[in-house]
Motif scaffolding. Structure first.
Motif, PDB file in Angstrom:
ATOM      1  N   UNK A 216       6.930   8.131  12.452  1.00  0.00           N
ATOM      2  CA  UNK A 216       6.701   8.302  11.018  1.00  0.00           C
ATOM      3  C   UNK A 216       5.583   9.323  10.827  1.00  0.00           C
ATOM      4  N   UNK A 217       5.795  10.276   9.961  1.00  0.00           N
ATOM      5  CA  UNK A 217       4.810  11.335   9.726  1.00  0.00           C
ATOM      6  C   UNK A 217       3.608  10.788   8.960  1.00  0.00           C
ATOM      7  N   UNK A 218       2.446  11.476   9.051  1.00  0.00           N
ATOM      8  CA  UNK A 218       1.266  11.035   8.276  1.00  0.00           C
ATOM      9  C   UNK A 218       1.539  10.964   6.772  1.00  0.00           C
ATOM     10  N   UNK A 219       2.311  11.906   6.249  1.00  0.00           N
ATOM     11  CA  UNK A 219       2.637  11.890   4.819  1.00  0.00           C
ATOM     12  C   UNK A 219       3.440  10.637   4.457  1.00  0.00           C
ATOM     13  N   UNK A 220       4.371  10.265   5.329  1.00  0.00           N
ATOM     14  CA  UNK A 220       5.171   9.062   5.076  1.00  0.00           C
ATOM     15  C   UNK A 220       4.301   7.813   5.181  1.00  0.00           C
ATOM     16  N   UNK A 221       3.381   7.767   6.159  1.00  0.00           N
ATOM     17  CA  UNK A 221       2.477   6.616   6.274  1.00  0.00           C
ATOM     18  C   UNK A 221       1.605   6.483   5.030  1.00  0.00           C
ATOM     19  N   UNK A 222       1.174   7.613   4.488  1.00  0.00           N
ATOM     20  CA  UNK A 222       0.365   7.569   3.264  1.00  0.00           C
ATOM     21  C   UNK A 222       1.175   6.968   2.113  1.00  0.00           C
ATOM     22  N   UNK A 223       2.449   7.360   2.015  1.00  0.00           N
ATOM     23  CA  UNK A 223       3.311   6.810   0.972  1.00  0.00           C
ATOM     24  C   UNK A 223       3.540   5.317   1.183  1.00  0.00           C
ATOM     25  N   UNK A 224       3.785   4.917   2.426  1.00  0.00           N
ATOM     26  CA  UNK A 224       4.001   3.504   2.727  1.00  0.00           C
ATOM     27  C   UNK A 224       2.747   2.677   2.445  1.00  0.00           C
ATOM     28  N   UNK A 225       1.582   3.238   2.796  1.00  0.00           N
ATOM     29  CA  UNK A 225       0.333   2.538   2.517  1.00  0.00           C
ATOM     30  C   UNK A 225       0.100   2.360   1.023  1.00  0.00           C
ATOM     31  N   UNK A 226       0.431   3.394   0.241  1.00  0.00           N
ATOM     32  CA  UNK A 226       0.291   3.297  -1.213  1.00  0.00           C
ATOM     33  C   UNK A 226       1.236   2.240  -1.765  1.00  0.00           C
ATOM     34  N   UNK A 227       2.476   2.234  -1.279  1.00  0.00           N
ATOM     35  CA  UNK A 227       3.441   1.228  -1.733  1.00  0.00           C
ATOM     36  C   UNK A 227       2.938  -0.181  -1.444  1.00  0.00           C
ATOM     37  N   UNK A 228       2.371  -0.377  -0.252  1.00  0.00           N
ATOM     38  CA  UNK A 228       1.910  -1.708   0.133  1.00  0.00           C
ATOM     39  C   UNK A 228       0.667  -2.141  -0.645  1.00  0.00           C
ATOM     40  N   UNK A 229      -0.312  -1.234  -0.764  1.00  0.00           N
ATOM     41  CA  UNK A 229      -1.584  -1.605  -1.381  1.00  0.00           C
ATOM     42  C   UNK A 229      -1.512  -1.673  -2.904  1.00  0.00           C
ATOM     43  N   UNK A 230      -0.855  -0.675  -3.504  1.00  0.00           N
ATOM     44  CA  UNK A 230      -0.875  -0.556  -4.961  1.00  0.00           C
ATOM     45  C   UNK A 230       0.355  -1.197  -5.593  1.00  0.00           C
ATOM     46  N   UNK A 231       1.537  -0.812  -5.120  1.00  0.00           N
ATOM     47  CA  UNK A 231       2.787  -1.271  -5.742  1.00  0.00           C
ATOM     48  C   UNK A 231       3.207  -2.660  -5.278  1.00  0.00           C
ATOM     49  N   UNK A 232       2.571  -3.174  -4.246  1.00  0.00           N
ATOM     50  CA  UNK A 232       2.921  -4.513  -3.758  1.00  0.00           C
ATOM     51  C   UNK A 232       1.739  -5.465  -3.917  1.00  0.00           C
ATOM     52  N   UNK A 233       0.651  -5.248  -3.169  1.00  0.00           N
ATOM     53  CA  UNK A 233      -0.480  -6.180  -3.240  1.00  0.00           C
ATOM     54  C   UNK A 233      -1.054  -6.250  -4.657  1.00  0.00           C
ATOM     55  N   UNK A 234      -1.425  -5.106  -5.221  1.00  0.00           N
ATOM     56  CA  UNK A 234      -2.020  -5.107  -6.558  1.00  0.00           C
ATOM     57  C   UNK A 234      -1.063  -5.584  -7.623  1.00  0.00           C
ATOM     58  N   UNK A 235       0.177  -5.099  -7.575  1.00  0.00           N
ATOM     59  CA  UNK A 235       1.157  -5.466  -8.596  1.00  0.00           C
ATOM     60  C   UNK A 235       1.528  -6.945  -8.518  1.00  0.00           C
ATOM     61  N   UNK A 236       1.728  -7.458  -7.304  1.00  0.00           N
ATOM     62  CA  UNK A 236       2.143  -8.852  -7.165  1.00  0.00           C
ATOM     63  C   UNK A 236       1.019  -9.813  -7.551  1.00  0.00           C
ATOM     64  N   UNK A 237      -0.210  -9.422  -7.266  1.00  0.00           N
ATOM     65  CA  UNK A 237      -1.331 -10.285  -7.644  1.00  0.00           C
ATOM     66  C   UNK A 237      -1.412 -10.388  -9.168  1.00  0.00           C
ATOM     67  N   UNK A 238      -1.254  -9.254  -9.846  1.00  0.00           N
ATOM     68  CA  UNK A 238      -1.255  -9.271 -11.314  1.00  0.00           C
ATOM     69  C   UNK A 238      -0.063 -10.072 -11.849  1.00  0.00           C
ATOM     70  N   UNK A 239       1.096  -9.859 -11.244  1.00  0.00           N
ATOM     71  CA  UNK A 239       2.307 -10.584 -11.673  1.00  0.00           C
ATOM     72  C   UNK A 239       2.135 -12.093 -11.524  1.00  0.00           C
ATOM     73  N   UNK A 240       1.569 -12.535 -10.383  1.00  0.00           N
ATOM     74  CA  UNK A 240       1.425 -13.967 -10.129  1.00  0.00           C
ATOM     75  C   UNK A 240       0.520 -14.624 -11.168  1.00  0.00           C
TER      76      UNK A 240
END
Length: 256
Positions: A216-240
């Motif tokens: 996986x390229x560094x650019x893809x890892x950056x996108x995956x990290x953003x998805x996990x931290x912002x679109x998953x962890x942050x979003x799910x915590x607010x949703x819960x």
């Protein structure tokens, strides 16, 4: 006093759901960045779920959250398989085949399914504030559906959309609705971080057999990290926190 507290809780719930919606709204755009780097949708979905599960497990440990109740483990497993494994994969495939706008519109057909189950199963009729958003959602789904051929065939009409995109998009909307139909009772009796660690871990495990791991390229890892931290962890915590204060139909409508 009870009326004031209920009103405050309702406003807080609305705020949490809007915050979750803003973060979820970036999934398609950021996920497309990872897929453009040759990371297939299945692997994007896996890493989003796996990294999100690690984040919530760490949060649960640091906050000393109580263990998930044994009676709720089956519900967490069902939400992990349907709401994580199937929904993540369906949404990313809708983005890949139909684009971000179409995928997002069909993902947000979820309030229709939540309202239908609430009405038919629980006798909860949508109130007047929810009728217009639901009608607009239904209209949007109809317009998208009429712009394509058969979803099963994957064919296009001239100038239309790929039918597969509509099929994937509707599947993502149906499985997204599970968060509102199953999430409220799950989070009412369990610490959100502990429950979400279970849900996301089960989703990642369900996806793992279908992933072909590659570099996986560094650019893809950056996108995956953003998805996990912002679109998953942050979003799910607010949703819960939001789903605890609103009815499933209200929460689903606000999140769109």
């Amino acid at each position: 006093m009870e009326t004031v507290n209920a009103s405050r809780a309702h406003r807080q719930g609305l705020g949490f759901m809007v915050l979750a919606a803003v973060q979820w709204g970036l999934i398609g755009v950021v996920g497309r960045v990872a897929m453009a780097e040759s990371v297939p949708p299945t692997e994007v979905a896996f890493w989003r779920a796996a990294l999100g599960a690690l984040g919530f497990a760490l949060h649960a440990t640091l906050t000393r959250a109580s263990p998930l109740r044994p009676r709720d483990r089956g519900q967490a497993a069902a939400l992990g398989i349907g709401g994580v494994a199937v929904m993540y994969l369906a949404h990313l495939n809708a983005v890949r085949t139909g684009g971000v706008a179409v995928a997002s519109m069909l993902l947000y057909s979820a309030p229709l399914w939540v309202a239908a189950v609430g009405w038919l199963g629980w006798g909860e009729r949508p109130d007047r504030r929810e009728v217009l958003p639901l009608a607009l959602t239904l209209l949007g789904v109809i317009v998208v559906a009429l712009s394509t051929g058969s979803p099963a065939s994957g064919h296009r009409l001239d100038g239309g959309l790929d039918g597969g995109a509509v099929g994937w998009g509707l599947l993502s909307g149906i499985t997204y609705a599970l968060y509102y139909l199953m999430g409220r009772p799950l989070f009412a009796h369990n610490a959100p971080s502990r429950a979400l660690a279970w849900v996301l871990a089960i989703g990642a495990l369900a996806l793992a057999p279908f992933v072909t791991f590659a570099a996986i390229s560094p650019r893809a890892w950056a996108a995956l990290g953003f998805l996990a931290a912002f679109c998953t962890f942050g979003a799910y915590l607010a949703y819960a926190h939001g789903i605890r204060r609103l009815s499933p139909s209200q929460a689903a409508t606000v999140a769109t």
